[in-house]
Write a protein that holds these residues in place. Structure first.
Motif, short mmCIF file in Angstrom:
data_model
loop_
_atom_site.label_atom_id
_atom_site.label_comp_id
_atom_site.label_asym_id
_atom_site.label_seq_id
_atom_site.Cartn_x
_atom_site.Cartn_y
_atom_site.Cartn_z
N TYR A 141 0.82 -1.21 0.00
CA TYR A 141 0.00 0.00 0.00
C TYR A 141 0.85 1.26 0.00
O TYR A 141 0.46 2.28 -0.54
N LEU A 142 2.02 1.20 0.64
CA LEU A 142 2.88 2.37 0.76
C LEU A 142 4.03 2.30 -0.24
O LEU A 142 4.61 1.23 -0.46
N THR A 143 4.36 3.44 -0.81
CA THR A 143 5.50 3.50 -1.72
C THR A 143 6.79 3.55 -0.90
O THR A 143 6.77 3.81 0.31
N ASP A 144 7.92 3.33 -1.56
CA ASP A 144 9.20 3.44 -0.88
C ASP A 144 9.41 4.86 -0.34
O ASP A 144 9.96 5.05 0.73
N ARG A 145 8.97 5.85 -1.10
CA ARG A 145 9.09 7.25 -0.67
C ARG A 145 8.27 7.48 0.60
O ARG A 145 8.72 8.16 1.52
#
Length: 109
Positions: A38-42
């Motif tokens: 769900y979350l990007t690396d950024r």
């Protein structure tokens, strides 16, 4: 004479506008999360920084807001939200869950 937009047509219009704003938010962030996440690396990087930095940046706050929106939080543009703070707290719990499960392995590398 113009016809008023009513019923299902109005609902489709509202859905289309909401979808456009959601997609614009994805484009503004600039990246999509990897498959199965769900979350990007950024977002993982910025959420980690927010948890450890004394002076957070505006970009880190924007990344946190993007993650909260993914979790279902939608701050009212009119300044009134009858479900506040419960809706924000529920979204924060979901983001915290995603963070523990998706970002923790990245922090240990």
């Amino acid at each position: 004479m113009q016809a008023a937009i009513v019923g299902p047509t109005r609902r489709h219009l509202v859905t289309a506008i909401a979808s456009a704003f959601l997609l614009a938010g994805c484009v503004a962030v600039g990246e999509m999360p990897p498959p199965g996440r769900y979350l990007t690396d950024r977002e993982c990087h910025d959420l980690t920084a927010l948890r450890t930095n004394a002076n957070p940046t505006m970009a880190e706050h924007q990344s946190e807001l993007a993650a909260l929106r993914k979790a279902g939080y939608d701050p009212s543009p009119f300044g009134y939200d009858p479900y506040y703070p419960e809706d924000l707290q529920a979204a924060q719990r979901l983001v915290d869950y995603w963070y523990r499960n998706e970002c923790a392995p990245l922090r240990t590398q």
